[in-house]
Write a protein that holds these residues in place. Structure first.
Motif, mmCIF file in Angstrom:
data_model
loop_
_atom_site.group_PDB
_atom_site.id
_atom_site.type_symbol
_atom_site.label_atom_id
_atom_site.label_comp_id
_atom_site.label_asym_id
_atom_site.label_seq_id
_atom_site.Cartn_x
_atom_site.Cartn_y
_atom_site.Cartn_z
ATOM 1 N N TYR A 137 -3.249 2.400 -5.184
ATOM 2 C CA TYR A 137 -3.549 3.754 -4.745
ATOM 3 C C TYR A 137 -4.184 4.488 -5.904
ATOM 4 C CZ TYR A 137 -3.534 8.381 -2.926
ATOM 5 O OH TYR A 137 -3.950 9.607 -2.494
ATOM 6 N N GLU A 194 0.824 -1.210 0.000
ATOM 7 C CA GLU A 194 0.000 0.000 0.000
ATOM 8 C C GLU A 194 0.860 1.262 0.000
ATOM 9 O OE1 GLU A 194 -2.430 -3.231 2.118
ATOM 10 O OE2 GLU A 194 -0.318 -2.654 1.960
ATOM 11 N N ALA A 197 -2.144 -4.255 -4.180
ATOM 12 C CA ALA A 197 -2.556 -3.044 -3.470
ATOM 13 C C ALA A 197 -2.576 -1.928 -4.504
ATOM 14 C CB ALA A 197 -1.593 -2.707 -2.333
ATOM 15 N N ARG A 222 1.335 4.162 -3.088
ATOM 16 C CA ARG A 222 1.216 5.609 -2.898
ATOM 17 C C ARG A 222 2.510 6.307 -3.309
ATOM 18 N NH1 ARG A 222 -1.829 9.649 -0.122
ATOM 19 N NH2 ARG A 222 -0.905 11.552 -0.911
#
Length: 117
Positions: free
Chosen positions: A115, A83, A113, A87
């Motif tokens: 973003y 995660e 994951a 990002r």
């Protein structure tokens, strides 16, 4: 909306030291990561692209020079979760290509994951 995606690969180690000692991710381990950057635009440029895939070469150079065969805990400055990496790569890409709409990171073929603001 037009969307394009490009995939990048790297291998690296990490350890999620903040997890309980008996958690498998608390131990030193590695992954073969996949990073997918997505760019989107309502209209195409004069060449008929959202953006030329060749323009994304700096991301490959950044990944190869900064992340590939590195220990991610020494690179990121935050817990090296998928995660947080999604990002991080989103912010890096968005600063260069305003069409960036999402970044996804995979640690294994079954886990992702993403973003997306």
């Amino acid at each position: 909306m037009f969307r394009i995606r490009k995939e990048f690969h790297f291998s690296a180690s990490h350890r999620l030291a903040h997890l309980p000692p008996d958690h498998q991710c608390a131990r030193l381990h590695g992954h073969n990561y996949v990073v997918v950057v997505e760019l989107a635009a309502e209209t195409l440029n004069r060449d008929g692209f959202v953006r030329d895939y060749h323009d994304l070469a700096p991301l490959k150079a950044y990944i190869d020079g900064t992340f590939d065969h590195r220990h991610l805990d020494e690179v990121l400055g935050v817990p090296s979760t998928a995660e947080n990496m999604a990002r991080h790569f989103y912010d890096w890409c968005r600063a260069r290509w305003p069409e960036t709409s999402a970044v996804a990171v995979s640690e294994t073929p079954k886990t992702w994951a993403e973003y997306r603001p």
